[in-house]
Design a protein around this motif. Structure first.
Motif, PDB file in Angstrom:
ATOM      1  N   ASP A  34     -60.425  15.655  97.084  1.00 50.18           N
ATOM      2  CA  ASP A  34     -59.836  16.872  96.480  1.00 50.18           C
ATOM      3  C   ASP A  34     -60.663  18.103  96.839  1.00 50.18           C
ATOM      4  OD1 ASP A  34     -57.923  15.265  95.402  1.00 50.18           O
ATOM      5  OD2 ASP A  34     -58.685  15.326  93.337  1.00 50.18           O
ATOM      6  N   VAL A  35     -61.985  17.946  96.755  1.00 44.29           N
ATOM      7  CA  VAL A  35     -62.867  19.073  97.053  1.00 44.29           C
ATOM      8  C   VAL A  35     -62.727  19.495  98.520  1.00 44.29           C
ATOM      9  CG1 VAL A  35     -65.336  19.566  97.426  1.00 44.29           C
ATOM     10  CG2 VAL A  35     -64.552  18.691  95.225  1.00 44.29           C
ATOM     11  N   LEU A  36     -62.591  18.523  99.405  1.00 48.95           N
ATOM     12  CA  LEU A  36     -62.478  18.870 100.832  1.00 48.95           C
ATOM     13  C   LEU A  36     -61.224  19.702 101.101  1.00 48.95           C
ATOM     14  CD1 LEU A  36     -63.620  15.699 102.830  1.00 48.95           C
ATOM     15  CD2 LEU A  36     -64.914  17.711 102.139  1.00 48.95           C
ATOM     16  N   MET A  42     -56.435  23.916 102.543  1.00 53.29           N
ATOM     17  CA  MET A  42     -55.273  23.315 103.210  1.00 53.29           C
ATOM     18  C   MET A  42     -54.481  22.457 102.233  1.00 53.29           C
ATOM     19  SD  MET A  42     -56.939  22.104 106.783  1.00 53.29           S
ATOM     20  CE  MET A  42     -57.714  23.291 107.863  1.00 53.29           C
ATOM     21  N   ASP A  43     -53.200  22.336 102.538  1.00 50.06           N
ATOM     22  CA  ASP A  43     -52.326  21.512 101.709  1.00 50.06           C
ATOM     23  C   ASP A  43     -52.359  20.079 102.238  1.00 50.06           C
ATOM     24  OD1 ASP A  43     -50.277  20.179 100.479  1.00 50.06           O
ATOM     25  OD2 ASP A  43     -48.784  21.773 100.783  1.00 50.06           O
ATOM     26  N   HIS A  66     -71.928  20.325  97.141  1.00 52.46           N
ATOM     27  CA  HIS A  66     -71.005  20.209  96.006  1.00 52.46           C
ATOM     28  C   HIS A  66     -71.368  19.009  95.122  1.00 52.46           C
ATOM     29  CE1 HIS A  66     -67.305  19.832  93.719  1.00 52.46           C
ATOM     30  NE2 HIS A  66     -67.050  21.079  94.066  1.00 52.46           N
ATOM     31  N   GLN A  67     -71.070  19.152  93.842  1.00 53.23           N
ATOM     32  CA  GLN A  67     -71.343  18.067  92.882  1.00 53.23           C
ATOM     33  C   GLN A  67     -70.730  16.733  93.337  1.00 53.23           C
ATOM     34  OE1 GLN A  67     -72.984  18.534  89.567  1.00 53.23           O
ATOM     35  NE2 GLN A  67     -73.171  16.334  89.957  1.00 53.23           N
ATOM     36  N   ALA A  68     -69.504  16.822  93.861  1.00 51.16           N
ATOM     37  CA  ALA A  68     -68.821  15.571  94.251  1.00 51.16           C
ATOM     38  C   ALA A  68     -69.576  14.859  95.382  1.00 51.16           C
ATOM     39  CB  ALA A  68     -67.385  15.881  94.682  1.00 51.16           C
ATOM     40  N   ALA A  98     -69.117  16.676 105.788  1.00 43.98           N
ATOM     41  CA  ALA A  98     -67.993  15.740 105.663  1.00 43.98           C
ATOM     42  C   ALA A  98     -67.113  15.869 106.907  1.00 43.98           C
ATOM     43  CB  ALA A  98     -67.207  16.050 104.402  1.00 43.98           C
ATOM     44  N   ASN A  99     -66.067  15.075 106.949  1.00 46.36           N
ATOM     45  CA  ASN A  99     -65.185  15.082 108.128  1.00 46.36           C
ATOM     46  C   ASN A  99     -63.727  14.954 107.704  1.00 46.36           C
ATOM     47  OD1 ASN A  99     -63.916  13.246 110.614  1.00 46.36           O
ATOM     48  ND2 ASN A  99     -65.331  14.805 111.297  1.00 46.36           N
ATOM     49  N   MET A 100     -62.896  15.807 108.277  1.00 50.76           N
ATOM     50  CA  MET A 100     -61.445  15.674 108.123  1.00 50.76           C
ATOM     51  C   MET A 100     -60.880  15.817 109.529  1.00 50.76           C
ATOM     52  SD  MET A 100     -58.202  16.797 108.126  1.00 50.76           S
ATOM     53  CE  MET A 100     -58.098  18.587 108.197  1.00 50.76           C
TER      54      MET A 100
END
Ligand code: AKG
Length: 283
Positions: A34-36, A42-43, A66-68, A98-100
Motif C-alpha cells: 500500500d505504501v509503495l 499510482m493506481d 517508512h514505518q512499514a 523497494a522494487n515495483m
C-alpha cells in the motif's frame, strides 16, 4: 527454534542462496505494498498508470525509512534468519529501497527492462569479503515476473571460473557464457538471502502483474565506528537514503518533507545502532 533447517543450510552451502518462507506476516506485506503505491502516486488497479516516474526503468522505488519498511527490517524472524547465516545476532540492518517492476508491454517499449546480472562487490579484491543480500517478495512472484535470479553455486566455483576469464573482465558484471542463470520464483512473504559472490540480479517481467519487493540485508554491527553509527541514526531520524547509495534518492524528497520517523522496537533500535548489542570492546 532455528529459522533455517539442516536442509536449508545444505541448500545454502550448495547454491549460495536460501528461501525463508513466511518471513513476516501478511499484514506487513500489505502495508508495504500500500505504501509503495501511495509513494509512487499510482493506481494499483490501473496498469496504464505504472509507466512513469518517480520509479525508473527497472522499477527501483526510492523509499527508505517508512514505518512499514522498518516493521519488516525489525521483524524477529528476519533477524533470526540473518543471524543464523552470520553466526551472530549482533547485526545492523541495511536501509534498502523497494522494487515495483511493471510488466513488459509492446506499447511501453521505453520501460522494457530485460533484467540484469551483476555483483555488488569488486570481484578484483582479494580477499573478497563475505557479504550477503536479501529480498522480500511482497506478492507471489512467478518465474517470469521479473524477480530474483542468480548463478547458483557461483560462490564455490568463482575462483576456478575466474581463471578462464580475461584480465580486463568487468569486475562487476560476468560474461555469462557457459553459466547457468536460475530464476527463483517466490511466494508472498518469502525472504531470499544470497551470498554476494553469486552473480545475481532480476529478470524481465513477462507477466501482466507488477513485481513487488523490498530489499533487506544485515551485516555484523560496526558499533566501534561511532561516526557511522551516528550517520545511521541521523538517516533514520531525518528519513534519508543510505549514505553512499549508488541511487540518487527521491527527487521529490517526500519522506524528508512529509514522513514520520519510524518507531523502533528494542530489536529495531539495536539493528539501527541506536542501542548497542552489548559492551563494545575497544582496542
Ligand atoms: O531485484 C532483485 O531481486 C535483485 C536486485 C539486485 O540485484 C541487488 O539488489 O543487487
Amino acid at each position: 527454534m532455528p529459522v533455517l533447517s539442516e536442509q536449508d543450510h545444505a541448500f545454502w552451502e550448495e547454491n549460495g542462496y536460501v528461501v525463508v518462507p513466511e518471513a513476516v506476516p501478511p499484514e506487513n506485506l500489505k502495508a508495504v505494498v500500500d505504501v509503495l503505491w501511495t509513494f509512487l502516486g499510482m493506481d494499483p488497479n490501473d496498469p496504464d498508470d505504472w509507466y512513469r516516474e518517480p520509479h525508473r526503468k527497472g522499477g527501483m522505488v526510492e523509499i527508505y525509512q517508512h514505518q512499514a519498511l522498518w516493521n519488516n527490517r525489525q521483524h524477529p524472524r528476519i533477524h533470526r534468519a540473518f543471524s543464523e547465516i552470520w553466526g551472530t545476532e549482533r547485526l545492523w540492518v541495511s536501509f534498502d529501497r523497494a522494487n515495483m517492476k511493471p510488466p513488459t508491454r509492446p506499447d511501453k517499449q521505453e520501460w522494457d527492462h530485460p533484467g540484469f546480472i551483476h555483483w555488488d562487490l569488486d570481484t578484483f579484491a582479494r580477499p573478497i569479503p563475505f557479504k550477503v543480500q536479501g529480498v522480500l517478495c511482497l506478492t507471489d512472484t512467478s518465474e517470469d515476473q521479473g524477480g530474483f535470479q542468480c548463478v547458483p553455486g557461483f560462490h564455490r566455483t568463482f575462483e576456478e571460473w575466474v581463471k578462464t576469464q580475461p584480465e580486463d573482465r568487468d569486475p562487476r558484471r560476468p560474461d555469462l557464457t557457459g553459466l547457468e542463470v536460475r530464476k527463483a520464483p517466490g511466494k508472498a512473504g518469502d525472504l531470499i538471502i544470497w551470498h554476494s559472490l553469486l552473480a545475481h540480479g532480476n529478470g524481465r517481467n513477462a507477466t501482466d502483474r507488477p513485481r513487488l519487493a523490498q530489499y533487506i540485508t544485515m551485516f555484523p554491527s560496526r558499533e566501534k565506528n561511532e561516526e557511522e553509527r551516528q550517520r545511521r541514526i541521523r538517516a533514520w531520524q531525518e528519513r534519508l537514503p543510505p549514505i553512499g547509495s549508488a541511487f540518487p534518492g527521491d527527487p521529490r524528497g517526500i519522506e524528508q518533507k512529509h514522513g514520520k520517523t519510524a518507531e523502533l522496537t528494542e530489536l529495531g533500535k539495536k539493528l539501527l545502532g541506536l542501542e548497542l548489542w552489548g559492551p563494545v570492546e575497544t582496542a
